[in-house]
Design a protein around this motif. Structure first.
Motif, PDB file in Angstrom:
ATOM      1  N   ALA A 175       9.224 -10.335 -15.169  1.00 25.87           N
ATOM      2  CA  ALA A 175       8.466 -11.144 -14.409  1.00 25.87           C
ATOM      3  C   ALA A 175       6.770 -10.869 -14.934  1.00 25.87           C
ATOM      4  N   ASP A 176       6.603  -9.909 -15.344  1.00 26.11           N
ATOM      5  CA  ASP A 176       5.364  -9.558 -16.010  1.00 26.11           C
ATOM      6  C   ASP A 176       5.059 -10.217 -17.316  1.00 26.11           C
ATOM      7  N   GLU A 177       6.197 -10.181 -18.094  1.00 24.74           N
ATOM      8  CA  GLU A 177       6.302 -10.938 -19.385  1.00 24.74           C
ATOM      9  C   GLU A 177       6.004 -12.330 -19.368  1.00 24.74           C
ATOM     10  N   ARG A 178       6.569 -13.006 -18.036  1.00 25.04           N
ATOM     11  CA  ARG A 178       6.435 -14.408 -18.056  1.00 25.04           C
ATOM     12  C   ARG A 178       5.204 -14.705 -17.368  1.00 25.04           C
ATOM     13  N   GLY A 179       4.177 -13.874 -16.990  1.00 25.34           N
ATOM     14  CA  GLY A 179       3.074 -14.128 -16.479  1.00 25.34           C
ATOM     15  C   GLY A 179       2.856 -14.238 -15.108  1.00 25.34           C
ATOM     16  N   TRP A 180       4.068 -13.489 -14.361  1.00 20.75           N
ATOM     17  CA  TRP A 180       3.776 -13.764 -12.878  1.00 20.75           C
ATOM     18  C   TRP A 180       3.023 -12.467 -12.392  1.00 20.75           C
ATOM     19  N   GLN A 181       2.576 -12.608 -11.359  1.00 28.50           N
ATOM     20  CA  GLN A 181       1.701 -11.502 -10.588  1.00 28.50           C
ATOM     21  C   GLN A 181       2.885 -10.717 -10.082  1.00 28.50           C
ATOM     22  N   THR A 182       2.612  -9.294 -10.032  1.00 28.40           N
ATOM     23  CA  THR A 182       3.953  -8.475  -9.549  1.00 28.40           C
ATOM     24  C   THR A 182       3.434  -7.468  -8.890  1.00 28.40           C
ATOM     25  N   HIS A 183       4.451  -6.808  -8.007  1.00 27.72           N
ATOM     26  CA  HIS A 183       4.267  -5.463  -7.353  1.00 27.72           C
ATOM     27  C   HIS A 183       5.235  -4.723  -7.115  1.00 27.72           C
ATOM     28  N   LEU A 184       5.394  -3.435  -7.984  1.00 23.97           N
ATOM     29  CA  LEU A 184       6.459  -2.688  -7.844  1.00 23.97           C
ATOM     30  C   LEU A 184       6.606  -1.927  -6.405  1.00 23.97           C
ATOM     31  N   PHE A 185       7.752  -2.322  -5.669  1.00 27.83           N
ATOM     32  CA  PHE A 185       7.742  -2.087  -4.149  1.00 27.83           C
ATOM     33  C   PHE A 185       8.281  -0.610  -4.246  1.00 27.83           C
ATOM     34  N   GLU A 186       7.356   0.187  -3.606  1.00 26.54           N
ATOM     35  CA  GLU A 186       7.654   1.512  -3.264  1.00 26.54           C
ATOM     36  C   GLU A 186       7.607   2.072  -1.781  1.00 26.54           C
ATOM     37  N   GLY A 187       7.514   0.844  -0.874  1.00 25.25           N
ATOM     38  CA  GLY A 187       7.153   1.302   0.486  1.00 25.25           C
ATOM     39  C   GLY A 187       6.516  -0.062   1.068  1.00 25.25           C
ATOM     40  N   SER A 188       6.942  -0.515   2.037  1.00 24.02           N
ATOM     41  CA  SER A 188       6.265  -1.611   2.876  1.00 24.02           C
ATOM     42  C   SER A 188       4.813  -1.555   3.141  1.00 24.02           C
ATOM     43  N   GLN A 189       4.204  -0.404   3.257  1.00 26.30           N
ATOM     44  CA  GLN A 189       2.490  -0.449   3.397  1.00 26.30           C
ATOM     45  C   GLN A 189       1.904  -0.713   2.159  1.00 26.30           C
ATOM     46  N   GLY A 190       2.406  -0.121   0.857  1.00 22.82           N
ATOM     47  CA  GLY A 190       1.846  -0.588  -0.375  1.00 22.82           C
ATOM     48  C   GLY A 190       2.183  -1.978  -0.425  1.00 22.82           C
ATOM     49  N   TRP A 191       3.054  -2.694  -0.057  1.00 20.74           N
ATOM     50  CA  TRP A 191       3.096  -4.000  -0.345  1.00 20.74           C
ATOM     51  C   TRP A 191       2.393  -4.759   0.610  1.00 20.74           C
ATOM     52  N   ALA A 192       2.134  -4.328   1.703  1.00 28.34           N
ATOM     53  CA  ALA A 192       1.418  -4.933   2.712  1.00 28.34           C
ATOM     54  C   ALA A 192      -0.322  -4.847   2.184  1.00 28.34           C
ATOM     55  N   ASP A 193      -0.720  -3.804   1.517  1.00 26.63           N
ATOM     56  CA  ASP A 193      -1.956  -3.800   1.019  1.00 26.63           C
ATOM     57  C   ASP A 193      -2.213  -4.791  -0.172  1.00 26.63           C
ATOM     58  N   ARG A 194      -0.852  -4.895  -1.003  1.00 28.61           N
ATOM     59  CA  ARG A 194      -1.017  -5.824  -1.994  1.00 28.61           C
ATOM     60  C   ARG A 194      -1.170  -7.068  -1.536  1.00 28.61           C
ATOM     61  N   LEU A 195      -0.644  -7.530  -0.728  1.00 26.61           N
ATOM     62  CA  LEU A 195      -0.809  -8.938  -0.199  1.00 26.61           C
ATOM     63  C   LEU A 195      -2.123  -9.342   0.827  1.00 26.61           C
ATOM     64  N   VAL A 196      -2.696  -8.059   1.157  1.00 27.70           N
ATOM     65  CA  VAL A 196      -4.078  -8.130   1.701  1.00 27.70           C
ATOM     66  C   VAL A 196      -4.997  -8.508   0.582  1.00 27.70           C
ATOM     67  N   LYS A 197      -4.874  -7.724  -0.486  1.00 29.39           N
ATOM     68  CA  LYS A 197      -5.660  -7.551  -1.775  1.00 29.39           C
ATOM     69  C   LYS A 197      -5.705  -9.001  -2.405  1.00 29.39           C
ATOM     70  N   ALA A 198      -4.431  -9.624  -2.406  1.00 35.87           N
ATOM     71  CA  ALA A 198      -4.267 -10.754  -3.100  1.00 35.87           C
ATOM     72  C   ALA A 198      -4.829 -11.946  -2.124  1.00 35.87           C
ATOM     73  N   GLY A 199      -5.121 -11.668  -0.975  1.00 40.71           N
ATOM     74  CA  GLY A 199      -5.915 -12.837  -0.130  1.00 40.71           C
ATOM     75  C   GLY A 199      -4.796 -13.605   0.618  1.00 40.71           C
ATOM     76  N   VAL A 200      -3.570 -13.325   0.548  1.00 44.91           N
ATOM     77  CA  VAL A 200      -2.919 -14.267   1.307  1.00 44.91           C
ATOM     78  C   VAL A 200      -2.259 -13.754   2.729  1.00 44.91           C
ATOM     79  N   LEU A 201      -3.013 -12.595   3.087  1.00 45.91           N
ATOM     80  CA  LEU A 201      -2.663 -11.904   4.512  1.00 45.91           C
ATOM     81  C   LEU A 201      -4.087 -11.104   4.663  1.00 45.91           C
ATOM     82  N   THR A 202      -4.606 -11.321   6.184  1.00 46.42           N
ATOM     83  CA  THR A 202      -5.692 -10.420   6.524  1.00 46.42           C
ATOM     84  C   THR A 202      -5.073  -8.926   6.955  1.00 46.42           C
ATOM     85  N   ALA A 203      -5.693  -8.091   6.824  1.00 41.98           N
ATOM     86  CA  ALA A 203      -5.439  -6.721   7.155  1.00 41.98           C
ATOM     87  C   ALA A 203      -4.663  -6.650   8.668  1.00 41.98           C
ATOM     88  N   GLU A 204      -5.099  -7.618   9.423  1.00 46.35           N
ATOM     89  CA  GLU A 204      -4.585  -7.416  10.832  1.00 46.35           C
ATOM     90  C   GLU A 204      -3.170  -8.044  10.754  1.00 46.35           C
TER      91      GLU A 204
END
Length: 207
Positions: A175-204
């Motif tokens: 996916a990286d090679e194809r230009g997608w934005q990516t996140h290696l899932f190592e736990g749901s909190q890390g994924w939550a933080d990535r979604l907040v950083k991307a601006g698609v979810l608020t921290a709440e």
């Protein structure tokens, strides 16, 4: 960085735990499980299912081809839902929070046709995606380039605007090679933080 227009979830070990070794450790013990997995490429056989082969036929053929392990191999079919468990609740909440925020959510998963049919009634959130890219129906699996190409062609979203999470680095790398934005899932909190950083979810919303 391009604004995210759609979020793409893997399913196994992102939304639902997938740990066949853990199941067999509990049922036959770690020593026998290690011996069986050393003798039979069960994950490779499962790849055939994920490419669209009939689930029961494929697993039962493997059982007959390995008579010393027939009963244990058949469990891969007969008790499959016990291996695909439990749901990862925080990840499910994130999926639903994205939908509530009107962010398109896709699934891109290595999953068999029949196994997905087994999972759907147990995990209703599997029906909540805007688009589902199921390898068994597509005839290809991650990390083959063609499955990513098929997603891009179908969804119509610029690859740079897709944010994809998966627990396997080989799947992420393509996916990286194809230009997608990516996140290696190592736990749901890390994924939550990535979604907040991307601006698609608020921290709440990402709690």
């Amino acid at each position: 960085m391009t604004q995210v227009q759609a979020v793409v979830f893997d399913i196994g070990n992102v939304l639902i735990e997938w740990q066949p070794e853990r199941f067999y450790d509990a049922v036959i013990g770690p020593a026998r499980r290690k011996e069986m997995f050393g003798a039979i490429d069960l994950h490779g056989i499962n790849d055939q299912v994920d490419r669209g082969a009939n689930f029961r036929d494929t697993i039962y053929a493997a059982a007959e081809a390995n008579p010393a392990w027939r009963d244990e191999v058949q469990m891969w079919h007969d008790r499959w839902i016990e291996m695909a468990a439990p749901a990862i609740d925080h990840s499910v909440r994130l999926l639903r929070a994205l939908r509530a925020a009107d962010v398109p959510v896709f699934a891109l998963t290595n999953f068999g046709i029949q196994t997905f049919e087994i999972a759907e009634p147990v995990y209703p959130f599997l029906k909540e995606f805007d688009r589902r890219y199921i390898s068994g129906h597509m005839g290809v699996i991650k990390p083959e380039h063609s499955i990513y190409e098929m997603v891009e062609a179908d969804c119509g979203v610029d690859p740079a605007a897709l944010l994809f999470t998966d627990d396997r680095i080989d799947n992420i790398s393509i996916a990286d090679e194809r230009g997608w934005q990516t996140h290696l899932f190592e736990g749901s909190q890390g994924w939550a933080d990535r979604l907040v950083k991307a601006g698609v979810l608020t921290a709440e919303a990402a709690k």
